[in-house]
Design a protein around this motif. Structure first.
Motif, PDB file in Angstrom:
ATOM      1  N   UNK A 277       0.823  -1.210   0.000  1.00  0.00           N
ATOM      2  CA  UNK A 277       0.000   0.000   0.000  1.00  0.00           C
ATOM      3  C   UNK A 277       0.856   1.259   0.000  1.00  0.00           C
ATOM      4  N   UNK A 278       2.007   1.233   0.662  1.00  0.00           N
ATOM      5  CA  UNK A 278       2.900   2.382   0.633  1.00  0.00           C
ATOM      6  C   UNK A 278       3.401   2.635  -0.785  1.00  0.00           C
ATOM      7  N   UNK A 279       3.801   1.576  -1.468  1.00  0.00           N
ATOM      8  CA  UNK A 279       4.266   1.729  -2.852  1.00  0.00           C
ATOM      9  C   UNK A 279       3.150   2.245  -3.753  1.00  0.00           C
ATOM     10  N   UNK A 280       1.940   1.735  -3.538  1.00  0.00           N
ATOM     11  CA  UNK A 280       0.808   2.220  -4.345  1.00  0.00           C
ATOM     12  C   UNK A 280       0.564   3.698  -4.078  1.00  0.00           C
ATOM     13  N   UNK A 281       0.663   4.108  -2.829  1.00  0.00           N
ATOM     14  CA  UNK A 281       0.513   5.524  -2.488  1.00  0.00           C
ATOM     15  C   UNK A 281       1.532   6.365  -3.246  1.00  0.00           C
ATOM     16  N   UNK A 282       2.793   5.926  -3.237  1.00  0.00           N
ATOM     17  CA  UNK A 282       3.836   6.660  -3.958  1.00  0.00           C
ATOM     18  C   UNK A 282       3.566   6.692  -5.457  1.00  0.00           C
ATOM     19  N   UNK A 283       3.125   5.565  -6.015  1.00  0.00           N
ATOM     20  CA  UNK A 283       2.843   5.499  -7.449  1.00  0.00           C
ATOM     21  C   UNK A 283       1.729   6.454  -7.860  1.00  0.00           C
ATOM     22  N   UNK A 284       0.762   6.656  -6.976  1.00  0.00           N
ATOM     23  CA  UNK A 284      -0.407   7.490  -7.309  1.00  0.00           C
ATOM     24  C   UNK A 284      -0.295   8.930  -6.813  1.00  0.00           C
ATOM     25  N   UNK A 285       0.817   9.279  -6.152  1.00  0.00           N
ATOM     26  CA  UNK A 285       0.926  10.560  -5.432  1.00  0.00           C
ATOM     27  C   UNK A 285       0.514  11.761  -6.277  1.00  0.00           C
ATOM     28  N   UNK A 286       0.876  11.802  -7.554  1.00  0.00           N
ATOM     29  CA  UNK A 286       0.555  12.955  -8.407  1.00  0.00           C
ATOM     30  C   UNK A 286      -0.533  12.633  -9.433  1.00  0.00           C
ATOM     31  N   UNK A 287      -1.219  11.522  -9.253  1.00  0.00           N
ATOM     32  CA  UNK A 287      -2.255  11.106 -10.196  1.00  0.00           C
ATOM     33  C   UNK A 287      -3.566  11.813  -9.877  1.00  0.00           C
ATOM     34  N   UNK A 288      -4.125  12.567 -10.846  1.00  0.00           N
ATOM     35  CA  UNK A 288      -5.436  13.182 -10.604  1.00  0.00           C
ATOM     36  C   UNK A 288      -6.482  12.110 -10.280  1.00  0.00           C
ATOM     37  N   UNK A 289      -7.323  12.375  -9.303  1.00  0.00           N
ATOM     38  CA  UNK A 289      -8.370  11.442  -8.919  1.00  0.00           C
ATOM     39  C   UNK A 289      -7.927  10.388  -7.928  1.00  0.00           C
ATOM     40  N   UNK A 290      -6.684  10.486  -7.432  1.00  0.00           N
ATOM     41  CA  UNK A 290      -6.176   9.463  -6.499  1.00  0.00           C
ATOM     42  C   UNK A 290      -6.997   9.388  -5.215  1.00  0.00           C
TER      43      UNK A 290
END
Length: 58
Positions: free
Chosen positions: A24-37
């Motif tokens: 979940x931490x890695x997913x958070x980092x992957x989505x950090x700048x993704x609109x709609x996260x």
């Protein structure tokens, strides 16, 4: 952590940390700048902040 306060204009907010799984931490980092996260489902996490106003250990 946001706690609504009845009959007040503002909520009470407490800055807290939680521990996440590695996945979940890695997913958070992957989505950090993704609109709609913010539409991402909630992740499980352990509260890792001691809240001094509570008698029970947090």
């Amino acid at each position: 952590m946001v706690i609504p306060v009845l009959d007040a204009d503002d909520d009470f907010e407490w800055g807290v940390w939680v521990s996440l799984s590695r996945e979940n931490f890695r997913r958070t980092l992957d989505l950090w700048t993704t609109p709609g996260r913010e539409q991402e489902p909630a992740y499980f996490g352990w509260l890792s902040t001691q809240l001094p106003a509570y008698a029970e250990e947090t």
